[in-house]
Write a protein that holds these residues in place. Structure first.
Motif, short mmCIF file in Angstrom:
data_model
loop_
_atom_site.label_atom_id
_atom_site.label_comp_id
_atom_site.label_asym_id
_atom_site.label_seq_id
_atom_site.Cartn_x
_atom_site.Cartn_y
_atom_site.Cartn_z
N ILE A 135 37.72 34.79 41.88
CA ILE A 135 38.53 36.10 41.80
C ILE A 135 38.97 36.48 40.31
N GLY A 136 38.40 35.75 39.23
CA GLY A 136 38.55 36.14 37.98
C GLY A 136 39.02 35.07 37.07
N GLY A 137 39.08 35.38 35.86
CA GLY A 137 38.47 36.50 34.93
C GLY A 137 36.98 36.38 34.75
N ALA A 138 36.51 37.05 33.68
CA ALA A 138 35.06 37.30 33.46
C ALA A 138 34.52 35.91 32.89
N GLU A 139 35.11 34.91 32.18
CA GLU A 139 34.68 33.70 31.92
C GLU A 139 34.32 32.95 33.14
N ILE A 140 35.35 32.99 34.10
CA ILE A 140 35.15 32.02 35.38
C ILE A 140 34.12 32.79 36.08
N TYR A 141 34.08 33.95 36.23
CA TYR A 141 33.00 34.43 36.84
C TYR A 141 31.53 34.47 36.41
N ARG A 142 31.47 34.29 35.05
CA ARG A 142 30.20 33.84 34.50
C ARG A 142 29.57 32.43 34.81
N GLN A 143 30.86 31.54 34.61
CA GLN A 143 30.67 30.27 34.75
C GLN A 143 30.12 29.95 36.34
N MET A 144 30.88 30.64 37.29
CA MET A 144 30.80 30.08 38.67
C MET A 144 29.57 30.97 39.38
#
Length: 159
Positions: free
Chosen positions: A94-103
């Motif tokens: 559910i976020g943020g951008a860096e977590i989205y990119r990594q996951m």
């Protein structure tokens, strides 16, 4: 695992460590989809919530700077998070951008709420619809809500 977010015409997902806008219809969908599931987020996303933890969900925070948060399980690296959620039935990023990119490489579904506006965001994601690894599986009609036009998209990873 499912990645879930709201974006605008510019592919912005946030501004000033906050959502671009508050949409009750989208929040209702988010709550319905994620209730009873594990939700993975970064520390700043956790801190952006007015009330923590998100109720009726297992809150999982990925952070390099803290080791303990009241109401959340905290992990310092992605491998530990992936091992922890491996056997869970429903998991949302559910976020943020860096977590989205990594996951994203570990997800098999992406749910996007597109708001047909520009909000002057300062955090962006690539347009998943232009990524050849993903295909559009479902799309809603354009909905009018809170004086905004929105649409729900569901993408699945190409086999």
């Amino acid at each position: 695992m499912t990645l879930i977010y709201v974006t605008d015409n510019d592919c912005a997902i946030g501004r000033g460590n906050s959502l671009l806008c508050r949409l009750p219809l989208d929040m209702k969908q988010f709550r319905e989809r994620t209730t009873g599931a594990a939700v993975i987020m970064g520390r700043r996303t956790w801190e952006s919530f007015p009330k923590r933890p998100l109720p009726n969900r297992e809150n999982i925070v990925l952070s390099r700077s803290c080791t303990e948060l009241d109401g959340a399980r905290v992990f310092s690296d992605i491998d530990s998070v992936l091992e922890y959620v491996r056997d869970k039935e429903r998991v949302f990023v559910i976020g943020g951008a860096e977590i989205y990119r990594q996951m994203l490489p570990f997800c098999d579904e992406v749910r996007v709420t597109r708001v047909y506006e520009n909000f002057g965001g300062d955090v962006f994601l690539e347009d998943i619809g232009r990524n050849s690894e993903w295909e559009l599986a479902e799309i809603s009609s354009v909905l009018e809500t809170e004086c905004r036009r929105i649409r729900f998209f569901r993408y699945t990873r190409r086999k």
